[in-house]
Write an enzyme that holds these catalytic residues in place. Structure first.
Site, mmCIF file in Angstrom:
data_model
loop_
_atom_site.group_PDB
_atom_site.id
_atom_site.type_symbol
_atom_site.label_atom_id
_atom_site.label_comp_id
_atom_site.label_asym_id
_atom_site.label_seq_id
_atom_site.Cartn_x
_atom_site.Cartn_y
_atom_site.Cartn_z
ATOM 1 C CE LYS A 157 -14.290 -28.676 0.360
ATOM 2 N NZ LYS A 157 -13.942 -27.252 0.564
ATOM 3 C CG ASP A 176 -13.098 -26.820 6.147
ATOM 4 O OD1 ASP A 176 -12.114 -27.079 6.881
ATOM 5 O OD2 ASP A 176 -14.157 -26.356 6.610
#
Length: 265
Positions: A157, A176
């Site tokens: 991420k 997220d």
């Protein structure tokens, strides 16, 4: 000439004439064209972009190095807090070489003083990644996911945030909590696992949209599609969302089961 039993409008008593009913205004003007639930993901995303034309990464930074460090610091905390901390951190350690030479304990003390949680672990991570940048990349941030994830504290991420925002070349979609929640509510995925959600989104959207897709969903999640009380009535795409007006039951973590012999946590 009037026909028998026919009255002109002017002959009708005013009380007997019914005014047309005024239409109730919509709760919100839908972005661009109205759509139906089940609209294509691309069409819904285009409307979300119109609703949030200013969507962007909200971590303050002036270089790829600052963005990388800020993103690592943002784990399990808010962008607002990170933006309060980083001016002090980069004031003391302005680049990778300076941070690589820092004592992790001193960095941890600075983070703690500024209210950052997990300060010991985060200090070790940012000093470690700075040392990795200096030792393996001449102090520069690498431009591939494979190299970025070798740095301490950098996962997929974080790597894609840097690749997308700093270099315009993400290798995937940043998933997220906001992206996860909205992807489920919009019907773009049936999974609650970030890795599978990313695969689903990558299959639905072209690479040119991957970076802005996450920013736009995050903006919408922070401003409209809240976790507990989504503002469906004020959402400009509620006509295209299969979860509209019941979204609070979609995309949230299941409540913890009561512990044996004790109260629910």
């Amino acid at each position: 000439m009037k026909r028998p039993n026919e009255a002109a409008l002017g002959d009708t008593p005013a009380a007997a004439i019914r005014a047309p009913k005024a239409r109730k205004p919509a709760a919100v003007a839908a972005a661009d064209r109205p759509a139906r639930p089940g609209a294509s993901p691309q069409a819904t995303f285009a409307r979300l972009r119109a609703l949030h034309p200013d969507a962007h990464c909200e971590l303050d930074h002036s270089s790829s190095f600052e963005l990388l460090v800020a993103t690592v610091l943002s784990a399990q905390t808010t962008d607002v807090l990170v933006n309060k901390v980083t001016p002090h951190l980069f004031g003391a350690y302005p680049d990778a070489r300076a941070l690589a030479g820092a004592d992790p304990a001193e960095v941890a003390a600075l983070l703690r003083r500024l209210g950052m949680g997990m300060f010991n672990q985060k200090a070790r991570n940012v000093v470690g990644l700075a040392r990795g940048l200096v030792e393996r990349h001449g102090g520069e941030v690498p431009r591939t996911l494979a190299e970025l994830v070798k740095l301490p504290g950098v996962g997929r991420k974080t790597a894609n945030v840097v690749l997308g925002v700093a270099f315009g070349a993400p290798e995937g979609v940043v998933v997220d909590t906001h992206v996860q929640r909205l992807s489920q509510r919009l019907g773009w995925t049936k999974s609650d696992k970030p890795e599978q959600i990313e695969r689903d989104l990558v299959a639905l959207f072209p690479q040119r949209d991957w970076d802005m897709l996450s920013h736009t969903l995050i903006f919408h999640g922070r401003r409209i599609c809240f976790a507990r009380k989504p503002a469906c009535g004020g959402c400009g795409i509620n006509d295209a969302c299969p979860s509209a007006f019941r979204a609070e039951n979609v995309g949230r973590k299941a409540p913890r089961s009561p512990r044996r012999g004790g109260a629910q946590a």
